[in-house]
Design an enzyme around this catalytic site. Structure first.
Site, PDB file in Angstrom:
ATOM      1  N   GLY A   1       0.853  -1.187   0.000  1.00 47.84           N
ATOM      2  CA  GLY A   1       0.000   0.000   0.000  1.00 47.84           C
ATOM      3  C   GLY A   1       0.885   1.231   0.000  1.00 47.84           C
ATOM      4  O   GLY A   1       2.107   1.140  -0.186  1.00 47.84           O
ATOM      5  N   ASP A   2       0.267   2.397   0.243  1.00 51.11           N
ATOM      6  CA  ASP A   2       1.029   3.642   0.226  1.00 51.11           C
ATOM      7  C   ASP A   2       2.078   3.706   1.332  1.00 51.11           C
ATOM      8  O   ASP A   2       3.082   4.395   1.201  1.00 51.11           O
ATOM      9  CB  ASP A   2       0.068   4.828   0.351  1.00 51.11           C
TER      10      ASP A   2
HETATM   11  P1  ADP Z   1      -1.755  -1.258   3.584  1.00 50.65           P
HETATM   12  O1  ADP Z   1      -2.247  -0.400   2.471  1.00 50.65           O
HETATM   13  O2  ADP Z   1      -2.381  -2.588   3.524  1.00 50.65           O
HETATM   14  O3  ADP Z   1      -1.903  -0.581   4.889  1.00 50.65           O
HETATM   15  P2  ADP Z   1       1.029  -0.504   3.615  1.00 50.65           P
HETATM   16  O4  ADP Z   1       2.035  -0.632   2.526  1.00 50.65           O
HETATM   17  O5  ADP Z   1       0.508   0.860   3.865  1.00 50.65           O
HETATM   18  O6  ADP Z   1      -0.180  -1.497   3.333  1.00 50.65           O
HETATM   19  O7  ADP Z   1       1.717  -1.100   4.908  1.00 50.65           O
HETATM   20  C1  ADP Z   1       1.122  -1.044   6.171  1.00 50.65           C
HETATM   21  C2  ADP Z   1       2.183  -0.820   7.217  1.00 50.65           C
HETATM   22  O8  ADP Z   1       3.073  -1.922   7.300  1.00 50.65           O
HETATM   23  C3  ADP Z   1       3.064   0.390   6.961  1.00 50.65           C
HETATM   24  O9  ADP Z   1       3.143   1.133   8.147  1.00 50.65           O
HETATM   25  C4  ADP Z   1       4.421  -0.203   6.626  1.00 50.65           C
HETATM   26  O10 ADP Z   1       5.450   0.666   7.038  1.00 50.65           O
HETATM   27  C5  ADP Z   1       4.415  -1.456   7.435  1.00 50.65           C
HETATM   28  N1  ADP Z   1       5.300  -2.563   6.988  1.00 50.65           N
HETATM   29  C6  ADP Z   1       6.081  -2.649   5.896  1.00 50.65           C
HETATM   30  N2  ADP Z   1       6.687  -3.862   5.817  1.00 50.65           N
HETATM   31  C7  ADP Z   1       6.271  -4.561   6.920  1.00 50.65           C
HETATM   32  C8  ADP Z   1       6.523  -5.877   7.419  1.00 50.65           C
HETATM   33  N3  ADP Z   1       7.321  -6.721   6.774  1.00 50.65           N
HETATM   34  N4  ADP Z   1       5.902  -6.242   8.547  1.00 50.65           N
HETATM   35  C9  ADP Z   1       5.078  -5.406   9.197  1.00 50.65           C
HETATM   36  N5  ADP Z   1       4.791  -4.154   8.783  1.00 50.65           N
HETATM   37  C10 ADP Z   1       5.382  -3.736   7.661  1.00 50.65           C
END
Ligand code: ADP
Ligand code: MG
Length: 503
Positions: free
Chosen positions: A219-220
């Protein structure tokens, strides 16, 4: 080959497009079926050759829809023939619905002009090269938009968050993206993030000379990590020039939806949005993208590419995390739940209108550890500069600053926004709006018609900088959908600071 005799006559008649190559090949599955294949500068025409002229079926593929073409030898050694496959992603009508979406069409032909397998392979390669070159020449051009191209072959670092959205980013990658990148000849290294801020750290330390683009599939939130990782580097000025890309694999895919929207295509969602963004990535056109520098009460400085939200929208964003399993629909569910407990948020909002020429006496620039100076902002402890507008009301339902068109896959919150208009589209909704009217606004946002509804509680201004001082000691403020330090916050736009692979 005698082109004059074999060229389809329509090209002679109309004189519209120069024929680049013409040939007759067989299908791969059934060698009895023959095709006349004609490549012009703009398209590839495939015509089945049958004994009855009436039975001729002709299909035309626009090279603009082609991501690549590749030549190869037959799998078994006794086959002297060679093959070429062209990969197209034209818009096609969806099964059982109105509207169109990009769908994959592969065109594979067997070349057996000679008894010599080497000569056949050379001919197949000649076709593959010509189709490849043609598809690059057919890059879209739009007035006023300056595009550059990602260097080819382009080495892509592809960062994937396995927990984003419904937790399906990896299967979305293997199911829809991997093959497309191979078809387009884009070498990529997949990096699966292990925790929050893993991508941010990787990007902060990476040897950027090794990479031509950094792409996320999530996601973003994961792109937010990448942007901030790049801006935290000593060499931020060069680092932020790295072309960035986004493939929707999360539940909040606002930038991906915005890019799709800017490309002029009809709205799509989920996997169709992924295919569309994958296609744009393969085409590799780079545009500039605005970034917004954000300062929080705890003296943190962040860089944002999407949104800054407080009140209703920020609460929905964070509360709806628990509905992650429904994917992009989590915002709809969250909105309905929040509507039931609608409340008023108190605070002071001020902004620098876009049409205002910034004061000539420079405002004390904040001293950021990294990044460009924010010349429009006064320190948070001091009053806003004199040329700013302070909003009279102090009771709000929401404040939303947007710099891209979409707030979510199906929320066209700022229809007028473009990638690099150098503008913050500031919206706020004043207290007093009824639940029904607020719901109507969100429903209208699906088509981007909420501004036309002339709701007296909704205000939209284009600004270059803003400051928000919430009065209540607790609450939620989000930047690009991520929760940040709650308290006074201010921001200013930096036109075209980053570069994004878009269409
Ligand atoms: P979504 O749109 O589903 O919320 P995002 O890309 O926004 O997806 O990610 C959600 C959150 O997870 C963000 O705060 C990101 O920084 C964090 N994130 C990224 N990689 C991981 C990981 N491997 N495990 C847990 N959280 C993560
Ligand atoms: Mg913008």
């Amino acid at each position: 080959m005698d082109q004059k005799k074999t060229e389809p006559d329509s090209y002679h008649r109309n004189g519209i497009a120069q024929v680049v190559l013409y040939g007759e090949f067989t299908a791969t599955a059934n060698r009895k079926v023959r095709y006349a294949v004609c490549l012009t500068e703009i398209d590839l025409t495939v015509q089945k050759i049958t004994s009855t002229p009436a039975g001729r079926s002709k299909v035309v593929f626009n090279l603009r829809d082609c991501v690549g073409c590749r030549a190869f030898k037959g799998e078994d050694n006794t086959d002297v023939g060679a093959y070429f496959s062209a990969y197209f992603y034209p818009f096609k009508r969806r099964w059982m619905s109105s509207g169109v979406a990009r769908q994959r069409v592969e065109q594979c032909f067997r070349v057996a002009l000679a008894q010599d397998s080497h000569a056949n392979l050379e001919e197949a390669q000649r076709w593959a090269r010509a189709i490849d070159e043609g598809s690059v020449r057919q890059l879209p051009q739009r007035d006023g938009v300056l595009y550059s191209e990602v260097r080819r072959p382009c080495r892509v670092m592809l960062l994937l968050n396995p927990h984003s959205g419904k937790g399906q980013a990896l299967s979305l990658f293997t199911g829809h993206v991997q093959r497309m990148l191979t078809e387009a000849g884009v070498p990529h290294t997949l990096v699966i993030t292990e925790r929050q801020n893993h991508a941010r750290e990787l990007v902060r330390e990476a040897d950027l000379s090794q990479w031509d683009a950094m792409v996320i599939i999530s996601g973003d939130g994961l792109l937010f990590e990448v942007v901030n990782g790049l801006m935290e580097r000593e060499d931020w000025e060069a680092a932020i020039q790295t072309p960035l890309g986004i493939l929707p694999g999360g539940s909040g895919n606002a930038l991906a939806a915005s890019i799709h929207h800017y490309s002029g295509s009809q709205p799509v969602s989920s996997e169709e949005l992924l295919v569309s963004c994958g296609f744009l990535l393969c085409k590799g056109l780079v545009s500039r993208m605005d970034l917004v520098s954000v300062h929080t009460a705890s003296s943190q400085r962040l860089f944002s590419f999407l949104s800054l939200a407080w009140g209703f929208v920020a609460d929905v964003d964070i509360e709806s995390e628990k509905y992650r399993h429904v994917g992009a629909a989590r915002f709809t569910v969250g909105t309905l739940v929040r509507l039931a407990s609608l409340r008023v948020y108190q605070g002071r909002l001020a902004y620098l209108p876009a049409e205002e020429t910034p004061s000539t006496t420079p405002v004390t620039p904040t001293t950021p550890p990294r990044g460009p100076p924010d010349s429009l902002l006064a320190p948070l402890e001091q009053p806003v500069p004199g040329d700013w507008t302070v909003v009279e009301e102090e009771d709000f339902v929401l404040m939303l600053a947007m710099y891209q068109s979409h707030l979510a896959e199906d929320l066209l919150a700022a229809p007028g926004a473009t990638l690099e208009d150098g503008l913050i589209h500031l919206f706020y909704v004043k207290a007093g709006i009824s639940r029904a009217a607020l719901l109507r606004l969100f429903l209208a946002m699906e088509k981007g018609t909420h501004l036309a509804s002339s709701c007296p509680y909704l205000v939209h201004v284009k600004v270059r900088a803003l400051r928000l001082e919430p009065f209540s000691p607790k609450g939620v403020i989000t930047v690009d959908g991520e929760s940040v330090d709650y308290g006074p916050i201010q921001a200013q736009v930096h036109g075209g600071l980053a570069r994004l692979i878009s269409g």
